[in-house]
Design a protein around this motif. Sequence first.
Motif, short mmCIF file in Angstrom:
data_model
loop_
_atom_site.label_atom_id
_atom_site.label_comp_id
_atom_site.label_asym_id
_atom_site.label_seq_id
_atom_site.Cartn_x
_atom_site.Cartn_y
_atom_site.Cartn_z
N ASP A 101 62.68 -3.77 -14.99
CA ASP A 101 61.48 -3.55 -15.81
C ASP A 101 61.27 -4.65 -16.86
O ASP A 101 60.13 -5.13 -17.02
CB ASP A 101 61.53 -2.18 -16.49
CG ASP A 101 61.19 -1.05 -15.53
OD1 ASP A 101 61.03 -1.33 -14.31
OD2 ASP A 101 61.09 0.11 -15.97
N PHE A 104 59.85 -7.63 -15.05
CA PHE A 104 58.47 -7.43 -14.63
C PHE A 104 57.51 -7.49 -15.81
O PHE A 104 56.39 -8.00 -15.69
CB PHE A 104 58.34 -6.09 -13.90
CG PHE A 104 59.06 -6.04 -12.59
CD1 PHE A 104 59.16 -7.15 -11.79
CD2 PHE A 104 59.66 -4.86 -12.15
CE1 PHE A 104 59.83 -7.12 -10.57
CE2 PHE A 104 60.33 -4.80 -10.94
CZ PHE A 104 60.41 -5.93 -10.14
N GLU A 105 57.94 -6.99 -16.94
CA GLU A 105 57.10 -7.10 -18.14
C GLU A 105 56.90 -8.56 -18.53
O GLU A 105 55.80 -8.98 -18.90
CB GLU A 105 57.74 -6.33 -19.30
CG GLU A 105 56.90 -6.33 -20.57
CD GLU A 105 57.50 -5.51 -21.68
OE1 GLU A 105 56.88 -5.43 -22.76
OE2 GLU A 105 58.60 -4.95 -21.49
N ASP A 108 54.40 -10.11 -16.22
CA ASP A 108 53.03 -9.72 -16.58
C ASP A 108 52.48 -10.56 -17.73
O ASP A 108 51.26 -10.71 -17.87
CB ASP A 108 52.99 -8.23 -16.95
CG ASP A 108 52.83 -7.32 -15.74
OD1 ASP A 108 52.43 -7.83 -14.67
OD2 ASP A 108 53.10 -6.11 -15.86
N MET A 449 58.29 -7.52 -4.63
CA MET A 449 57.00 -7.10 -5.17
C MET A 449 56.78 -5.60 -5.05
O MET A 449 56.03 -5.01 -5.84
CB MET A 449 55.87 -7.85 -4.47
CG MET A 449 55.78 -9.32 -4.86
SD MET A 449 55.71 -9.58 -6.66
CE MET A 449 54.19 -8.74 -7.06
N TYR A 451 59.02 -3.40 -5.71
CA TYR A 451 59.63 -2.87 -6.93
C TYR A 451 58.74 -3.16 -8.14
O TYR A 451 58.68 -2.36 -9.09
CB TYR A 451 61.02 -3.46 -7.12
CG TYR A 451 62.00 -2.94 -6.10
CD1 TYR A 451 62.75 -1.78 -6.34
CD2 TYR A 451 62.16 -3.58 -4.88
CE1 TYR A 451 63.63 -1.30 -5.39
CE2 TYR A 451 63.03 -3.09 -3.91
CZ TYR A 451 63.76 -1.95 -4.18
OH TYR A 451 64.62 -1.46 -3.22
N TYR A 452 58.05 -4.29 -8.10
CA TYR A 452 57.09 -4.58 -9.17
C TYR A 452 55.94 -3.57 -9.14
O TYR A 452 55.52 -3.06 -10.19
CB TYR A 452 56.54 -6.00 -9.02
CG TYR A 452 55.37 -6.30 -9.92
CD1 TYR A 452 55.55 -6.54 -11.28
CD2 TYR A 452 54.06 -6.32 -9.41
CE1 TYR A 452 54.47 -6.80 -12.10
CE2 TYR A 452 52.99 -6.59 -10.23
CZ TYR A 452 53.19 -6.83 -11.58
OH TYR A 452 52.12 -7.08 -12.39
N GLU A 453 55.43 -3.24 -7.95
CA GLU A 453 54.36 -2.25 -7.83
C GLU A 453 54.84 -0.89 -8.34
O GLU A 453 54.07 -0.15 -8.97
CB GLU A 453 53.91 -2.14 -6.38
CG GLU A 453 53.17 -3.37 -5.86
CD GLU A 453 52.89 -3.28 -4.38
OE1 GLU A 453 53.06 -2.17 -3.80
OE2 GLU A 453 52.53 -4.31 -3.77
N TYR A 455 57.09 -0.41 -10.63
CA TYR A 455 57.10 -0.54 -12.09
C TYR A 455 55.70 -0.32 -12.65
O TYR A 455 55.51 0.44 -13.60
CB TYR A 455 57.64 -1.92 -12.48
CG TYR A 455 57.18 -2.43 -13.83
CD1 TYR A 455 57.75 -1.95 -15.01
CD2 TYR A 455 56.17 -3.40 -13.93
CE1 TYR A 455 57.34 -2.41 -16.25
CE2 TYR A 455 55.76 -3.87 -15.16
CZ TYR A 455 56.34 -3.38 -16.32
OH TYR A 455 55.92 -3.84 -17.55
N ARG A 456 54.69 -0.96 -12.07
CA ARG A 456 53.32 -0.82 -12.53
C ARG A 456 52.83 0.62 -12.34
O ARG A 456 52.12 1.16 -13.20
CB ARG A 456 52.41 -1.79 -11.77
CG ARG A 456 52.71 -3.25 -11.99
CD ARG A 456 52.11 -3.78 -13.25
NE ARG A 456 50.66 -3.65 -13.27
CZ ARG A 456 49.91 -4.12 -14.26
NH1 ARG A 456 50.46 -4.72 -15.30
NH2 ARG A 456 48.60 -3.97 -14.23
#
Length: 465
Positions: A101, A104-105, A108, A449, A451-453, A455-456
């Motif tokens: 997380d 990923f932040e 962003d 990605m 896992y990024y989705e 997270y979002r």
Amino acid sequence: MSSHRILLFLVTVYALLAGLSAVFPEDGIDVFGVTLNFPGAKEAAASLLHREAPPKGPSPEELIAMRMEVVRQAEQDRFESYFRENPARIHFPDGRTAMFDPLFEALDNASEKGVRILHYGDSQLEEDRISSAIRKGLQEKFGGGGPGLLPFGRPYYTMCISQSSTASLQRTLVFGEGGRRSDGRYGIMGQLARLDTSVYTTVSPAKGNTGPTRYFNRMTMLAGNISGTLNLKCNGRQYSCKESDAAGGVARITVELPDSSTTVRFSTWGSADIYGFQLDAAGGVSVDNIPMRGSSGTVFTRMNGGQLREYAANDNVRLVILQFGGNSMPYRKSGKAISEYKTSIEKQIRCIQAAMPKAAVLFIGPSDMSTNIKGKMQTYPHLPMMVDSLKAAANNCGAAYWDLYSAMGGENSMVEWVKARPPLAGGDYVHFTPRGAQAMGEMFFESFMLYYEYYRWRKYGKGRE
């Protein structure tokens, strides 16, 4: 008017209306072509006695909420099914998928503060293989440009860039053959070039490179052990720097280039150790491809911790990918030998974590590899044990693990990759072809990605009304 008179008036009106309802024709009265109707007694009574029936089902608002909850549950099931079952999933310690997380932040917000990712590995990474696919995907998603960190003082060709040099300088490496340094100051790439002359360098995009890596607007030279002054001339302007007094001893020369530059030419002279130079965009994501031919990944404890810390802090390193294990496969055949290698890898991971506390660490294990067993190419018998051991080493240290062996198909999959047309792996049954490396890099990126989705989805979707 008194209350009695009001009551008498109301009773009289109701009586007249009731009488009118009784005598008024049910079909109405036609007056100049217009039909006049008056409710009958039954209709009037029904209207007075009618009560709204309670709804038989949920309200529209409740129905919408129910439908959205089903959708959210289906989305969560999709994520969790992949995280639990898919061979290309990332293995997190104790299943903590939220471990990335903070990374990923940072991604962003990469347009405001650039994010750097280091990708170390063995010869599978040479020529920017695998790394280039990861870099392309991340830069297209989060911005950024350029190939990242490059070695200096020798001809160098990758899938993304072509570098020529007027001199081939002596190199010192922490891996493979070459000199060793007692102070561990090899730079972030684990190698340096000793500059004692004047060198003219040209970097241009490789043929067919049309992605974000092609474009950059900033160059940074990294150097140490400077005698006097290190000089650099680019675009008619001269720059210089002296020895850094920082703990890592890394001095920088930063050159701002025109936006969307694709080629840079510069000359460098003086006496210094050159740790490499970066070609990047001012913001977005940079991915450094750092191949270490012949290495098993046990070199980081021999590298200067101050230089690792300085690079991580200065360049906002948020992810370190370690891709090793293949060079140990032919030699570590027993459970004891594999266990010793596991212990050594744990030391390397902890060394990196201590030097780069803000960076997540992800270990990519070896691919399938084949050897001749009774005249037939088959998976090394001890490879699954090595994979399990390295996965445990990473997770024990709080690092993530990507199982390249399983992602490409598991046992004997290398034979199929070699047989593919065009081939996805070479005739040594160890290394990927450029096409195969591209496929593996893209597979890793797509899994990353997801896992990024997730997270979002958790941050912005799950709790949204």
